[in-house]
Write a protein that holds these residues in place. Structure first.
Motif, PDB file in Angstrom:
ATOM      1  N   HIS A  13       0.832  -1.211   0.000  1.00 17.26           N
ATOM      2  CA  HIS A  13       0.000   0.000   0.000  1.00 17.26           C
ATOM      3  C   HIS A  13       0.865   1.259   0.000  1.00 17.26           C
ATOM      4  CE1 HIS A  13      -3.849  -1.934   0.217  1.00 17.26           C
ATOM      5  NE2 HIS A  13      -3.528  -2.605   1.314  1.00 17.26           N
ATOM      6  N   SER A  14       1.947   1.265   0.780  1.00 13.11           N
ATOM      7  CA  SER A  14       2.802   2.450   0.826  1.00 13.11           C
ATOM      8  C   SER A  14       3.497   2.677  -0.519  1.00 13.11           C
ATOM      9  CB  SER A  14       3.820   2.352   1.963  1.00 13.11           C
ATOM     10  OG  SER A  14       4.707   1.274   1.749  1.00 13.11           O
ATOM     11  N   GLU A  15       3.871   1.592  -1.198  1.00 10.29           N
ATOM     12  CA  GLU A  15       4.457   1.730  -2.532  1.00 10.29           C
ATOM     13  C   GLU A  15       3.441   2.292  -3.518  1.00 10.29           C
ATOM     14  OE1 GLU A  15       6.271  -1.923  -3.781  1.00 10.29           O
ATOM     15  OE2 GLU A  15       7.752  -1.868  -2.168  1.00 10.29           O
ATOM     16  N   LYS A  16       2.188   1.874  -3.395  1.00 11.10           N
ATOM     17  CA  LYS A  16       1.133   2.391  -4.267  1.00 11.10           C
ATOM     18  C   LYS A  16       0.927   3.893  -4.024  1.00 11.10           C
ATOM     19  CE  LYS A  16      -1.464  -1.904  -4.771  1.00 11.10           C
ATOM     20  NZ  LYS A  16      -2.667  -2.643  -4.392  1.00 11.10           N
ATOM     21  N   ILE A  17       0.934   4.282  -2.751  1.00 16.00           N
ATOM     22  CA  ILE A  17       0.774   5.703  -2.424  1.00 16.00           C
ATOM     23  C   ILE A  17       1.957   6.497  -2.989  1.00 16.00           C
ATOM     24  CG2 ILE A  17       0.754   7.395  -0.543  1.00 16.00           C
ATOM     25  CD1 ILE A  17      -0.791   5.309   1.114  1.00 16.00           C
ATOM     26  N   GLY A  18       3.156   5.967  -2.822  1.00 11.52           N
ATOM     27  CA  GLY A  18       4.336   6.634  -3.355  1.00 11.52           C
ATOM     28  C   GLY A  18       4.267   6.795  -4.869  1.00 11.52           C
ATOM     29  N   LYS A  19       3.825   5.773  -5.539  1.00  8.66           N
ATOM     30  CA  LYS A  19       3.694   5.828  -7.005  1.00  8.66           C
ATOM     31  C   LYS A  19       2.626   6.842  -7.396  1.00  8.66           C
ATOM     32  CE  LYS A  19       3.579   3.190 -11.189  1.00  8.66           C
ATOM     33  NZ  LYS A  19       3.945   4.334 -11.952  1.00  8.66           N
ATOM     34  N   MET A  20       1.532   6.884  -6.644  1.00  9.25           N
ATOM     35  CA  MET A  20       0.481   7.853  -6.931  1.00  9.25           C
ATOM     36  C   MET A  20       1.000   9.283  -6.783  1.00  9.25           C
ATOM     37  SD  MET A  20      -2.738   5.915  -5.114  1.00  9.25           S
ATOM     38  CE  MET A  20      -3.882   7.268  -5.260  1.00  9.25           C
ATOM     39  N   VAL A  21       1.805   9.519  -5.754  1.00  7.19           N
ATOM     40  CA  VAL A  21       2.385  10.851  -5.557  1.00  7.19           C
ATOM     41  C   VAL A  21       3.324  11.175  -6.714  1.00  7.19           C
ATOM     42  CG1 VAL A  21       3.942  12.226  -4.108  1.00  7.19           C
ATOM     43  CG2 VAL A  21       2.146  10.862  -3.045  1.00  7.19           C
ATOM     44  N   LEU A  22       4.186  10.240  -7.074  1.00  2.11           N
ATOM     45  CA  LEU A  22       5.136  10.470  -8.160  1.00  2.11           C
ATOM     46  C   LEU A  22       4.442  10.715  -9.501  1.00  2.11           C
ATOM     47  CD1 LEU A  22       7.905   7.868  -7.277  1.00  2.11           C
ATOM     48  CD2 LEU A  22       8.034  10.365  -7.086  1.00  2.11           C
ATOM     49  N   ASP A  23       3.274  10.103  -9.699  1.00 10.96           N
ATOM     50  CA  ASP A  23       2.531  10.252 -10.949  1.00 10.96           C
ATOM     51  C   ASP A  23       1.520  11.398 -10.908  1.00 10.96           C
ATOM     52  OD1 ASP A  23       3.921   8.089 -11.952  1.00 10.96           O
ATOM     53  OD2 ASP A  23       2.335   6.635 -11.518  1.00 10.96           O
ATOM     54  N   VAL A  26       0.532  17.354  -9.217  1.00 13.04           N
ATOM     55  CA  VAL A  26       1.287  18.225  -8.311  1.00 13.04           C
ATOM     56  C   VAL A  26       2.786  17.954  -8.454  1.00 13.04           C
ATOM     57  CG1 VAL A  26       1.699  18.776  -5.876  1.00 13.04           C
ATOM     58  CG2 VAL A  26      -0.623  18.423  -6.681  1.00 13.04           C
ATOM     59  N   MET A  27       3.166  16.679  -8.507  1.00 12.26           N
ATOM     60  CA  MET A  27       4.576  16.324  -8.662  1.00 12.26           C
ATOM     61  C   MET A  27       5.083  16.740 -10.038  1.00 12.26           C
ATOM     62  SD  MET A  27       7.375  15.177  -7.468  1.00 12.26           S
ATOM     63  CE  MET A  27       7.321  14.024  -6.137  1.00 12.26           C
ATOM     64  N   GLU A  28       4.257  16.587 -11.041  1.00 13.47           N
ATOM     65  CA  GLU A  28       4.642  16.992 -12.396  1.00 13.47           C
ATOM     66  C   GLU A  28       4.910  18.492 -12.455  1.00 13.47           C
ATOM     67  OE1 GLU A  28       5.863  16.334 -16.141  1.00 13.47           O
ATOM     68  OE2 GLU A  28       5.231  14.775 -14.751  1.00 13.47           O
ATOM     69  N   ASP A  29       4.031  19.285 -11.831  1.00 14.45           N
ATOM     70  CA  ASP A  29       4.230  20.733 -11.765  1.00 14.45           C
ATOM     71  C   ASP A  29       5.522  21.065 -11.032  1.00 14.45           C
ATOM     72  OD1 ASP A  29       1.880  21.169 -13.125  1.00 14.45           O
ATOM     73  OD2 ASP A  29       0.713  21.672 -11.325  1.00 14.45           O
ATOM     74  N   TYR A  30       5.785  20.347  -9.940  1.00 20.68           N
ATOM     75  CA  TYR A  30       7.004  20.566  -9.173  1.00 20.68           C
ATOM     76  C   TYR A  30       8.245  20.288 -10.031  1.00 20.68           C
ATOM     77  CZ  TYR A  30      10.714  19.890  -5.757  1.00 20.68           C
ATOM     78  OH  TYR A  30      11.904  19.972  -5.087  1.00 20.68           O
ATOM     79  N   LYS A  31       8.249  19.160 -10.724  1.00 19.85           N
ATOM     80  CA  LYS A  31       9.398  18.795 -11.562  1.00 19.85           C
ATOM     81  C   LYS A  31       9.618  19.815 -12.672  1.00 19.85           C
ATOM     82  CE  LYS A  31       9.084  13.782 -10.907  1.00 19.85           C
ATOM     83  NZ  LYS A  31       8.749  12.505 -11.588  1.00 19.85           N
ATOM     84  N   LYS A  32       8.532  20.236 -13.330  1.00 19.55           N
ATOM     85  CA  LYS A  32       8.651  21.214 -14.410  1.00 19.55           C
ATOM     86  C   LYS A  32       9.182  22.544 -13.898  1.00 19.55           C
ATOM     87  CE  LYS A  32       5.054  19.429 -17.465  1.00 19.55           C
ATOM     88  NZ  LYS A  32       3.691  19.662 -17.994  1.00 19.55           N
ATOM     89  N   SER A  33       8.674  22.982 -12.761  1.00 19.42           N
ATOM     90  CA  SER A  33       9.133  24.267 -12.227  1.00 19.42           C
ATOM     91  C   SER A  33      10.581  24.172 -11.749  1.00 19.42           C
ATOM     92  CB  SER A  33       8.212  24.757 -11.105  1.00 19.42           C
ATOM     93  OG  SER A  33       8.264  23.894  -9.994  1.00 19.42           O
ATOM     94  N   ARG A  34      10.982  23.006 -11.262  1.00 13.43           N
ATOM     95  CA  ARG A  34      12.375  22.812 -10.833  1.00 13.43           C
ATOM     96  C   ARG A  34      13.328  22.868 -12.026  1.00 13.43           C
ATOM     97  NH1 ARG A  34      15.471  22.814  -6.139  1.00 13.43           N
ATOM     98  NH2 ARG A  34      17.510  22.588  -7.056  1.00 13.43           N
TER      99      ARG A  34
END
Length: 143
Positions: A13-23, A26-34
């Motif tokens: 479950h924690s791996e699924k949550i981590g993958k959901m965050v990475l995908d 919000v994470m995409e916006d963070y990566k692009k702005s970085r």
């Protein structure tokens, strides 16, 4: 520790949550702005100028207001930080960083509350706020 089926399920479950965050968007916006921030020469120059000024700020902190250059350095630090913060790429990165932190705080809060109401979890961007010197209040700061 003996791995039981329950531990394996928790890890899954924690791996699924981590993958959901990475995908997440919000994470995409963070990566692009970085990436945009890292590639912007003006923003990098402003960040470098601010970091260089922070060295002087750290020097005067030992003496506080009694340092002969206290007022001058404090004005320069504030103006350098203001210039850096007003840069479009820096501002967008900070917003994306806050949004990602908010998402992570919400997930932490949800996980903590699902275990027990007494469990504390970071919230309201506590990880991004300055809560003291980092030495447990030994310097006399308010934690």
């Amino acid at each position: 520790m003996i791995a039981t089926l329950e531990y394996v399920e928790i890890l899954d479950h924690s791996e699924k949550i981590g993958k959901m965050v990475l995908d997440s968007e919000v994470m995409e916006d963070y990566k692009k702005s970085r990436v945009a921030l890292d590639e912007d020469q003006e923003a990098q120059a402003l960040i470098k100028a601010f970091n260089d000024m922070k060295i002087h700020y750290d020097d005067i902190q030992r003496f506080g207001r009694y340092h002969p250059d206290y007022n001058e350095i404090m004005k320069k630090v504030r103006s350098t930080k203001r210039k850096m913060d007003m840069n479009d790429k820096v501002a967008k990165f900070k917003i994306a960083e806050r949004n990602l932190q908010k998402l992570l705080d919400e997930i932490s809060q949800f996980v903590a509350q699902s275990v027990s109401i007494q469990i504390k979890a970071p919230q309201d961007g506590a990880a991004l706020t300055d809560s003291g010197c980092g030495h447990g209040g030994a310097c006399g700061c308010s934690l």
